[in-house]
Design a protein around this motif. Structure first.
Motif, PDB file in Angstrom:
ATOM      1  N   ILE A  58       0.836  -1.202   0.000  1.00  0.00           N
ATOM      2  CA  ILE A  58       0.000   0.000   0.000  1.00  0.00           C
ATOM      3  C   ILE A  58       0.871   1.252   0.000  1.00  0.00           C
ATOM      4  O   ILE A  58       0.605   2.220  -0.727  1.00  0.00           O
ATOM      5  N   GLU A  59       1.939   1.225   0.793  1.00  0.00           N
ATOM      6  CA  GLU A  59       2.830   2.386   0.878  1.00  0.00           C
ATOM      7  C   GLU A  59       3.545   2.647  -0.449  1.00  0.00           C
ATOM      8  O   GLU A  59       3.663   3.792  -0.889  1.00  0.00           O
ATOM      9  N   LYS A  60       4.000   1.586  -1.116  1.00  0.00           N
ATOM     10  CA  LYS A  60       4.804   1.752  -2.337  1.00  0.00           C
ATOM     11  C   LYS A  60       3.945   1.897  -3.593  1.00  0.00           C
ATOM     12  O   LYS A  60       4.203   2.743  -4.442  1.00  0.00           O
ATOM     13  N   PHE A  61       2.915   1.054  -3.728  1.00  0.00           N
ATOM     14  CA  PHE A  61       2.109   1.019  -4.951  1.00  0.00           C
ATOM     15  C   PHE A  61       0.963   2.023  -4.924  1.00  0.00           C
ATOM     16  O   PHE A  61       0.497   2.474  -5.967  1.00  0.00           O
ATOM     17  N   LYS A  62       0.523   2.372  -3.723  1.00  0.00           N
ATOM     18  CA  LYS A  62      -0.585   3.304  -3.516  1.00  0.00           C
ATOM     19  C   LYS A  62      -1.839   2.894  -4.306  1.00  0.00           C
ATOM     20  O   LYS A  62      -2.338   3.646  -5.154  1.00  0.00           O
TER      21      LYS A  62
END
Length: 355
Positions: free
Chosen positions: A132-136
């Motif tokens: 979630i943090e990287k791919f958003k």
């Protein structure tokens, strides 16, 4: 105790609800009566019997704490999920789980949505948060219970996801989950729960459900809002979302069967079903873990389903078949599942073959 209503339990050890729930004698009799009335009444029967759909909608909403106006009917999970995807804008970014049910992943990937798949392992929750943090992503679509391994998403984790990422749309497949435990949709953190009724809801084939949060209901099929609704009298009272998620006729036999299944579960009590099934499944899990058939990390998870996948060789599988122990090949293993109508004797029959 349940063998009179489910005669197959007298003839085999049924560890296969994850493949298909059982049809009870009681519900089979309801179906016979339904078709007898159809024979006699024709179109008059159909007109009078449409009420069963509203009864089902109300029973589902009350049983699983969804708003009745946010509860829709679908022929199965796949149809329902595709209807939801058709109502979303094409620029959404999807987070998926590796080796999830194909009807979850394929409709997303084949539509050309951007997506990222997360590995299912001992660090599942950490993997999801990192992704979630990287791919958003804007949407996370997943099964509440994995159809191969039986891994169950933790309810607190889902609630925390919604609390920490309120704009992330959470869409779950409830087919292997709903009917196994007490569940409150409005407090779950989910935006959408979709499922088929033929497994744990004991509803036979050709029926399913869609639960929506108020928030997601406002954004689905936004492009249809400005258009004039059909004026035909038989569509009176239908809005654009109803017409989009429930197109065409609904089969009163299929949905009536699901309605009877939900009523039957409520008669037993979902709390009772949850406790008795969990007790037997936990006993099985401990015994199978001692035999080296389940990994440590799968056994140690706080919330568990009653589905397990065992790495059995062909000789053992053949013995299960010979002993009339019904289970299913799934992935690289053999899947077993326990429901409220299973007994400790069923577990002992399984363990005796494995011994």
């Amino acid at each position: 105790m349940f063998s009179e209503n489910f005669p197959i339990l007298k003839n085999c050890t049924y560890l296969n609800t994850a493949n298909s729930g059982l049809l009870s004698v009681e519900i089979a009799n309801w179906r016979k009566q339904h078709d007898a009335e159809f024979i006699e009444g024709g179109s008059t029967f159909r007109a009078n019997n449409l009420k069963v759909m509203e009864d089902l909608r109300l029973n589902l909403a009350e049983s699983f704490s969804s708003k009745k106006d946010n509860t829709y009917l679908s022929q199965n999970f796949s149809s329902g999920f595709n209807s939801i995807l058709n109502g979303l804008a094409g620029n959404h970014r999807f987070l998926l789980l590796q080796e999830d049910y194909p009807s979850v992943s394929y409709p997303v990937t084949s539509r050309g949505f951007e997506f990222l798949e997360v590995a299912i392992d001992a660090n599942l929750e950490e993997n999801i948060l990192n992704a979630i943090e990287k791919f958003k992503p804007t949407v996370f679509a997943f099964s509440m219970v994995q159809y191969i391994s039986g891994l169950k998403m933790q309810s607190d984790f889902i609630k925390n996801l919604k609390a920490n990422f309120p704009d992330l749309i959470l869409i779950a497949d409830g087919t292997q989950f709903l009917g196994t435990a007490v569940f409150n949709f409005q407090q779950s953190g989910l935006d959408v729960l979709i499922g088929s009724g033929y497994k744990w809801l004991l509803g036979g084939y050709g029926n399913g459900y869609i639960f929506l949060s108020d928030k997601i209901k406002e954004v689905l099929y936004e492009n249809r809002k400005p258009f004039t609704l059909p004026s035909a009298p038989f569509l009176s009272g239908r809005d654009y979302l109803s017409l989009s998620l429930e197109p065409g006729h609904l089969d009163s036999l299929s949905f009536g069967t699901l309605n009877e299944g939900v009523k039957y579960l409520n008669k037993i009590g979902l709390n009772t079903i949850e406790k008795t099934t969990a007790s037997l499944a936990n006993q099985a899990r401990r015994a199978l873990h001692q035999k080296g058939l389940l990994t440590d990390w799968m056994v140690e998870r706080k919330e568990q389903s009653s589905i397990m996948s065992l790495p059995l060789n062909k000789e053992t599988v053949d013995k299960l078949i010979a002993e009339k122990i019904l289970c299913s090949p799934r992935g690289a293993g053999t899947r077993i599942s326990f429901n409220f109508y299973n007994t400790e004797e069923d577990l002992n029959s399984l363990l005796s073959v494995l011994d």
